[in-house]
Design a protein around this motif. Sequence first.
Motif, PDB file in Angstrom:
ATOM      1  N   UNK A  68      24.607  49.120  32.438  1.00  0.00           N
ATOM      2  CA  UNK A  68      23.787  50.332  32.527  1.00  0.00           C
ATOM      3  C   UNK A  68      23.202  50.490  33.930  1.00  0.00           C
ATOM      4  N   UNK A  69      23.643  49.656  34.862  1.00  0.00           N
ATOM      5  CA  UNK A  69      23.150  49.711  36.239  1.00  0.00           C
ATOM      6  C   UNK A  69      24.076  50.490  37.160  1.00  0.00           C
ATOM      7  N   UNK A  70      25.155  51.064  36.602  1.00  0.00           N
ATOM      8  CA  UNK A  70      26.041  51.907  37.395  1.00  0.00           C
ATOM      9  C   UNK A  70      27.231  51.209  38.025  1.00  0.00           C
ATOM     10  N   UNK A  71      27.480  49.976  37.644  1.00  0.00           N
ATOM     11  CA  UNK A  71      28.647  49.262  38.150  1.00  0.00           C
ATOM     12  C   UNK A  71      29.284  48.461  37.018  1.00  0.00           C
ATOM     13  N   UNK A  72      30.491  47.972  37.290  1.00  0.00           N
ATOM     14  CA  UNK A  72      31.217  47.126  36.350  1.00  0.00           C
ATOM     15  C   UNK A  72      31.043  45.683  36.829  1.00  0.00           C
ATOM     16  N   UNK A  73      30.566  44.812  35.961  1.00  0.00           N
ATOM     17  CA  UNK A  73      30.387  43.413  36.307  1.00  0.00           C
ATOM     18  C   UNK A  73      31.688  42.679  35.977  1.00  0.00           C
ATOM     19  N   UNK A  74      32.296  42.097  37.004  1.00  0.00           N
ATOM     20  CA  UNK A  74      33.575  41.413  36.838  1.00  0.00           C
ATOM     21  C   UNK A  74      33.389  39.925  37.099  1.00  0.00           C
ATOM     22  N   UNK A  75      33.818  39.126  36.120  1.00  0.00           N
ATOM     23  CA  UNK A  75      33.766  37.668  36.256  1.00  0.00           C
ATOM     24  C   UNK A  75      35.198  37.140  36.249  1.00  0.00           C
ATOM     25  N   UNK A  76      35.440  36.202  37.138  1.00  0.00           N
ATOM     26  CA  UNK A  76      36.781  35.636  37.245  1.00  0.00           C
ATOM     27  C   UNK A  76      36.680  34.120  37.263  1.00  0.00           C
ATOM     28  N   UNK A  77      37.518  33.477  36.456  1.00  0.00           N
ATOM     29  CA  UNK A  77      37.633  32.017  36.449  1.00  0.00           C
ATOM     30  C   UNK A  77      39.100  31.686  36.656  1.00  0.00           C
ATOM     31  N   UNK A  78      39.370  30.850  37.645  1.00  0.00           N
ATOM     32  CA  UNK A  78      40.753  30.508  37.957  1.00  0.00           C
ATOM     33  C   UNK A  78      40.890  29.017  38.188  1.00  0.00           C
ATOM     34  N   UNK A  79      41.970  28.487  37.659  1.00  0.00           N
ATOM     35  CA  UNK A  79      42.313  27.078  37.839  1.00  0.00           C
ATOM     36  C   UNK A  79      43.798  27.046  38.180  1.00  0.00           C
ATOM     37  N   UNK A  80      44.150  26.534  39.353  1.00  0.00           N
ATOM     38  CA  UNK A  80      45.540  26.563  39.827  1.00  0.00           C
ATOM     39  C   UNK A  80      46.457  25.595  39.084  1.00  0.00           C
ATOM     40  N   UNK A  81      45.918  24.476  38.617  1.00  0.00           N
ATOM     41  CA  UNK A  81      46.702  23.474  37.895  1.00  0.00           C
ATOM     42  C   UNK A  81      45.772  22.723  36.951  1.00  0.00           C
ATOM     43  N   UNK A  82      46.344  21.915  36.071  1.00  0.00           N
ATOM     44  CA  UNK A  82      45.533  21.224  35.064  1.00  0.00           C
ATOM     45  C   UNK A  82      44.475  20.321  35.682  1.00  0.00           C
ATOM     46  N   UNK A  83      44.743  19.750  36.870  1.00  0.00           N
ATOM     47  CA  UNK A  83      43.791  18.833  37.492  1.00  0.00           C
ATOM     48  C   UNK A  83      43.018  19.469  38.646  1.00  0.00           C
ATOM     49  N   UNK A  84      43.148  20.776  38.820  1.00  0.00           N
ATOM     50  CA  UNK A  84      42.466  21.482  39.910  1.00  0.00           C
ATOM     51  C   UNK A  84      41.051  21.886  39.494  1.00  0.00           C
ATOM     52  N   UNK A  85      40.252  22.139  40.475  1.00  0.00           N
ATOM     53  CA  UNK A  85      38.880  22.587  40.251  1.00  0.00           C
ATOM     54  C   UNK A  85      38.894  24.041  39.756  1.00  0.00           C
ATOM     55  N   UNK A  86      38.021  24.360  38.809  1.00  0.00           N
ATOM     56  CA  UNK A  86      37.883  25.732  38.330  1.00  0.00           C
ATOM     57  C   UNK A  86      37.018  26.505  39.314  1.00  0.00           C
TER      58      UNK A  86
END
Length: 171
Positions: A68-86
């Motif tokens: 309701x603040x006039x923008x779209x809140x976008x969250x992204x979580x990415x992990x390149x491989x099983x042992x990589x940092x998120x």
Amino acid sequence: MKGTGKMMLILLIAAAAVLAAVWGIGLLREYRRLSSYVPYSGTIKRTYFSTGGGMDGGSLEITAENTDKGYILVRMEEKKAWNAKTVKRTIKADPALFREIEELVISYGVKDWGDLPDSEFIALDAPTVSAGIDFTDGTYRSFYSYQVFPEGCDGFIRAVRELLEKYTTGM
């Protein structure tokens, strides 16, 4: 010694002033960017794209929610491989994102699809790709790469991902 200490203090104050000015300019730019957005009041409340479970163990989830603040809140979580940092990131995106998602939903006829059957052909080592849309009328639709889409609609999940990535470039 006295003159050197005084000079260092002046340089320290000047550096702090430059940092404060740069920070202030950044805040001003962000305020102008957000105030230029036209709020979204259509039929999309929230959408997401997700992929994971492939042989590399990587995953990606992008969730966008109208505020309701006039923008779209976008969250992204990415992990390149099983042992990589998120890696987690959050941005405030242009509400035009949801206008384009809404156009996509209409052009593909998503609300008329009904339940999609599972495909007979499933690659067990391939990642599962999915997208979902939460509508303002309380309905929710989710779509998975292992489902059979109506003719000509196979690219729907990919199109959702492309739109989310278009508005989150630089995250």
